[in-house]
Enzyme design. Sequence first.
Site, PDB file in Angstrom:
ATOM      1  N   ASP A 150       0.839  -1.191   0.000  1.00 14.84           N
ATOM      2  CA  ASP A 150       0.000   0.000   0.000  1.00 14.84           C
ATOM      3  C   ASP A 150       0.878   1.246   0.000  1.00 14.84           C
ATOM      4  OD1 ASP A 150       0.686  -0.655   2.805  1.00 14.84           O
ATOM      5  OD2 ASP A 150      -0.499   1.133   3.259  1.00 14.84           O
ATOM      6  N   GLU A 172      -0.015  -0.579   5.824  1.00 14.90           N
ATOM      7  CA  GLU A 172       1.015   0.025   6.668  1.00 14.90           C
ATOM      8  C   GLU A 172       0.853   1.538   6.758  1.00 14.90           C
ATOM      9  OE1 GLU A 172       4.681   1.921   7.958  1.00 14.90           O
ATOM     10  OE2 GLU A 172       3.786   2.108   5.966  1.00 14.90           O
TER      11      GLU A 172
END
Length: 442
Positions: A89, A151
């Site tokens: 991500d 994250e």
Amino acid sequence: MAMQLRERVASLMDRAHGDLAELVAIPSVADARQYPPEECARAARWVVDHFAEVGFTNLGLHETSDGSHAVYGERPGPGPTVLLYAHYDVQPPLDEKEWRTPPFTLTESGGRWYGRGAADCKGNIVMHLTALRALGDDVPAHLKLIVEGSEEQGTGGLEDFVVKHPDLLRADTILVCDTGNAAVGVPAATVTLRGMVNVVVTVEALAGELHSGMFGGAAPDALAALVRILASLRDEAGNTTVSGLDNGQTWSGAPYAPEQFRSDSGLLDGVDLLGSGSISDMIWARPAVTVLGIDCPPVVGSAAAIQPHARARLNLRVPPGTDAVKALDALIAHLHSAAPWGVRVTVTKEALGQPFEARTDGPAYRAFAAAMAEAYGREMTTLGQGGSIPLCNVFADTFPQAEIILMGVEEPTAAIHAPNESVDPREIASLAEAEALFLRKR
């Protein structure tokens, strides 16, 4: 042998560029309010498909407590177990008008590759793949892979997953590939991370807005009260001055030259650096408070009115040696005590993460330092990191015998989390060589 490995990595860099271009083109922002969740799913499937090509089995997507999916797989080997970590991500691009190149199109300029996630952290995924392709079948270590998908949101999905699946992720060495070097070509391992506390402070003074001409001068202004509270968090030199927090610690590792920091941070001419310590002291060893945002009327459209309430979002970075819970308590107490005029103050905790300090006395650390020196042609140094990676604390608590090594393709000019993020391809190549050398010796 090392030269052959370097040549193999060099021959793979066109493929690395292609891989990174494909990954950057997927806008995998793990926030459904901004981008469709299908984009993160695409990125996760990309990771599964490409690590299958380098011998990983049992690859699959594992849903975590925040709804994101972590990619897990294994590549069996006879040696010690090494867990490879990264995340797929990315941060949102922010203001796309500030980008010189399209944020989700990998673009080469001035020898660097630009695009959101090019360094943080898709460049590290590609680095892992390049190292493994260069090694081929010559990997004596037993490899595990975990690539998370949330994250950047800090919602804790993988942290919870680690605690619930310790046997799945147990390893002798964990390579956390989400930091970087001191500069391009200057190899480093990150050995400390500051923790963090996020709070929202709300100030209330009046039942409603009042005309500033009729009531100004006697009626308390909530926004002015908030400004006074925020001003109390730093002294004249810029040191963070939260009552009860030590702000005099020093950094014992590699120094950060002030001239380099000025360049890396884009400091404007004539603007002073903050604090009474060295750059390394200020960003790695001491607490630092930042005002992330303020809710108040914008300039355009504002009226001649006294504000009845205002609020701010604060981030406090907590250095190793300081407990984040105690830092939170100190910050809350300070905000209340600094409030003027009897205004009402409410402080709401948003997030908390403990600081981290890695072991540097184990065989894996020594082997990794040797691999970095061989790949880069100079000795590896040690850095602190002002940012927080709560996952490292979870790894340390869950696997107390594991050596945790933080490294990656990011470096100060990569502009991670900002417009015009980029990676220097030489960092991908050199770090891939270092990782390959390390894995071959495990």
